[in-house]
Design an enzyme around this catalytic site. Structure first.
Site, short mmCIF file in Angstrom:
data_model
loop_
_atom_site.label_atom_id
_atom_site.label_comp_id
_atom_site.label_asym_id
_atom_site.label_seq_id
_atom_site.Cartn_x
_atom_site.Cartn_y
_atom_site.Cartn_z
N TYR A 101 0.85 -1.23 0.15
CA TYR A 101 -0.06 0.03 -0.05
C TYR A 101 0.75 1.13 0.05
O TYR A 101 1.83 1.57 0.78
CB TYR A 101 -0.99 0.12 1.14
N GLU A 190 -3.48 7.44 -4.05
CA GLU A 190 -3.28 6.32 -3.06
C GLU A 190 -3.12 5.09 -4.20
O GLU A 190 -3.95 4.77 -5.05
CB GLU A 190 -4.58 5.94 -2.16
#
Ligand code: GDP
Ligand code: MN
Length: 380
Positions: A101, A190
Site C-alpha cells: 500500500y 493512493e
C-alpha cells in the site's frame, strides 16, 4: 474531484508509474471486445467513486472474451453502496505475489504531504493502521524542500521492504507519485494494492486520486473528465443550477442559509426523529430566484415528502427572504408542505409577511426544533 480508477491510472501512466494495459467498456459486448484486444486473462472492474469494490463483487477475473462479457454483464448495473455501475475497466490480469500500500495524502495538521507505505496492502488499511501501526511507515515531505530520494528510501526501509530490486522500483514509483501529486494539485494519491508480481515487477493495480476542486481551473483536461452523466443526476442538476446540494436518503428536504446552519438543520431533523433527504445551502441572500432553484433541486428527489427551510438572518434580512419565498411559491408549483423558521434580522416582519399571505402548504414555526418536528410530522 475524485477520479475514477481508470482516470487515475491514466495519470499514473503519464507520470511513468507502471500500470496494466486496459480498456473502458459500457456494455458487455464492449467488454468482450476489450478482452479480445488485450488477449489472455483479464480483470473486469466496476468504475464507481467508492472503495471496497472487490468485496462488493465489483472486481472479477475472467478467463477470456466470453467470460469477460459474462462478468461485465454481472457487474454493470450493480449498486455498490448507492453507486450504480455504468462503466467497467477491463485490464490485462496480473499475477500477484505481494500486495503493498502506498499513499500520499495532504496532512492539514502538519501542512505537509504525508507519505505512507506498508507491505500489508490490499486489506483494510484503517485496520492495519489501528492494529499494527508500526507496519505503516509514515513520513512528511516539506513542500519547500521538495521530495528527496532519501525520503523514499527511509519509508521503504521503514516498511521493511528488503528486496533490492523492489527497493529500486519503489524509489522510482514514490518519486513519480509525488510528482503526480504536486503537479496535479492532488489532495490524495493512493495505490492499494501496489503489487509485486511473481517476476518481481512492482506496479499499481488500483488508483484512488483526488484533485483539489479549487485548482481545477489549472487542469482543464482533468476538469473535463468529470462524468456528469454517470454522476447522481440530481447532483448534476444541482451543479447546473449552481446550487450547493448533497443528496442523502431520507424524506425531509433541507434548505438553510449558510453551510453551518444547513448542517445543524440536518442534525435537528434527525433529533426530531426524521431522516434528511439532502443537505442544501442557499448561501447568503434569499432572492426568489435562488429559492426557486434550490426548491426545484430539492423537490426533484421523489423521496422528499416535506421541506424544512431554516433561515437565520444576519446580513440577510428575513423580510427579504420571506418575499423571496412568496415569489418563489408563485413562480413554481410546489405541492409539498414547506415549513419555515425565520430568526434574526427582521424576523418578525418576515413572519408577518408569510402569515398574511398564508399559502396553504406553508407552515411558519417559531423555533428550529419546532419547525423540525413539524417537517418530520408532515413527511410521515
Ligand atoms: P477495491 O476493492 O475497490 O479497492 O478494488 P481493487 O482494484 O483494489 O481490487 C480489489 C482486489 O482485487 C485487489 O486487492 C486484488 O486482490 C484483486 N485484483 C484486482 N486486479 C487483479 C488482477 O489483475 N489479478 C488478480 N489476481 N487479482 C486482482
Ligand atoms: Mn483497492
Amino acid at each position: 474531484m475524485d477520479l475514477y480508477e481508470h482516470q487515475g491510472k491514466e495519470l499514473f501512466r503519464r507520470f511513468g508509474i507502471p500500470v496494466s494495459d486496459g480498456r473502458l467498456a459500457t456494455t458487455p459486448e464492449e467488454a468482450r471486445q476489450a478482452a479480445e484486444e488485450l488477449g489472455g486473462r483479464v480483470v473486469v472492474k466496476a468504475q464507481v467513486l467508492t472503495g471496497g469494490r472487490g468485496k462488493a463483487g465489483g472486481v472479477k477475473l475472467a478467463e477470456g472474451p466470453a467470460d469477460a462479457e459474462q462478468k461485465a454483464r454481472e457487474i454493470l448495473g450493480l449498486d455498490i453502496r448507492g453507486h450504480v455501475v455504468h462503466k467497467v475497466w477491463v485490464e490485462a490480469a496480473s499475477e500477484i505475489a505481494k500486495e503493498y500500500y502506498l499513499s500520499i495524502t495532504f496532512d492539514r495538521g502538519a501542512k505537509k504531504p504525508l507519505l505512507m507505505l506498508t507491505t500489508r496492502g490490499g486489506v483494510d488499511i484503517e485496520e492495519v493502521a489501528a492494529s499494527s501501526p508500526d507496519a505503516l511507515a509514515r513520513l512528511h515531505v516539506d513542500p519547500l524542500e521538495g521530495f528527496q530520494g532519501y525520503q523514499a528510501r527511509r519509508v521503504i526501509y521503514g516498511a521493511g521492504v528488503g528486496d533490492p530490486s523492489e527497493q529500486k522500483q519503489l524509489v522510482a514509483i514514490i518519486g513519480k507519485l509525488y510528482k503526480a501529486f504536486v503537479e496535479s494539485d492532488a489532495m490524495l494519491a493512493e495505490i492499494n494494492p501496489l503489487i509485486v508480481t511473481p517476476d518481481g515487477e512492482v506496479k499499481a493495480l488500483d488508483s484512488k486520486f483526488t484533485v483539489d476542486d479549487s485548482s481545477l481551473y489549472r487542469h482543464p483536461e482533468i476538469a473535463g473528465w468529470r462524468d456528469t452523466a454517470a454522476a447522481d443526476p440530481l447532483e448534476a442538476f444541482a451543479r447546473e443550477k449552481g446550487v450547493t446540494y448533497v443528496k442523502l436518503d431520507g424524506e425531509v428536504g433541507i434548505l438553510g442559509n449558510g453551510a453551518g446552519l444547513s448542517m445543524s438543520t440536518v442534525d435537528v431533523v434527525v433529533v426530531a426523529g426524521g431522516r434528511p433527504a439532502n443537505f442544501c445551502d442557499l448561501g447568503g441572500g434569499g432572492s426568489a430566484e435562488g429559492v426557486v432553484d434550490a426548491l426545484e433541486v430539492i423537490t426533484r428527489d421523489e423521496q422528499v415528502r416535506s421541506v424544512f427551510f431554516n433561515i437565520f438572518g444576519g446580513i440577510t434580512r428575513c423580510d427579504e427572504v420571506a418575499r423571496g419565498v412568496l415569489q418563489a411559491l408563485e413562480q413554481m408549483n410546489l405541492e409539498l408542505p414547506l415549513v419555515i423558521r425565520l430568526d434574526g434580522t427582521n424576523a418578525e416582519e418576515g413572519r408577518r409577511l408569510l402569515e398574511e399571505a398564508a399559502p396553504r402548504n406553508l407552515f411558519v414555526e417559531p423555533t428550529m426544533l419546532e419547525a423540525a418536528r413539524r417537517a418530520v410530522e408532515l413527511a410521515e
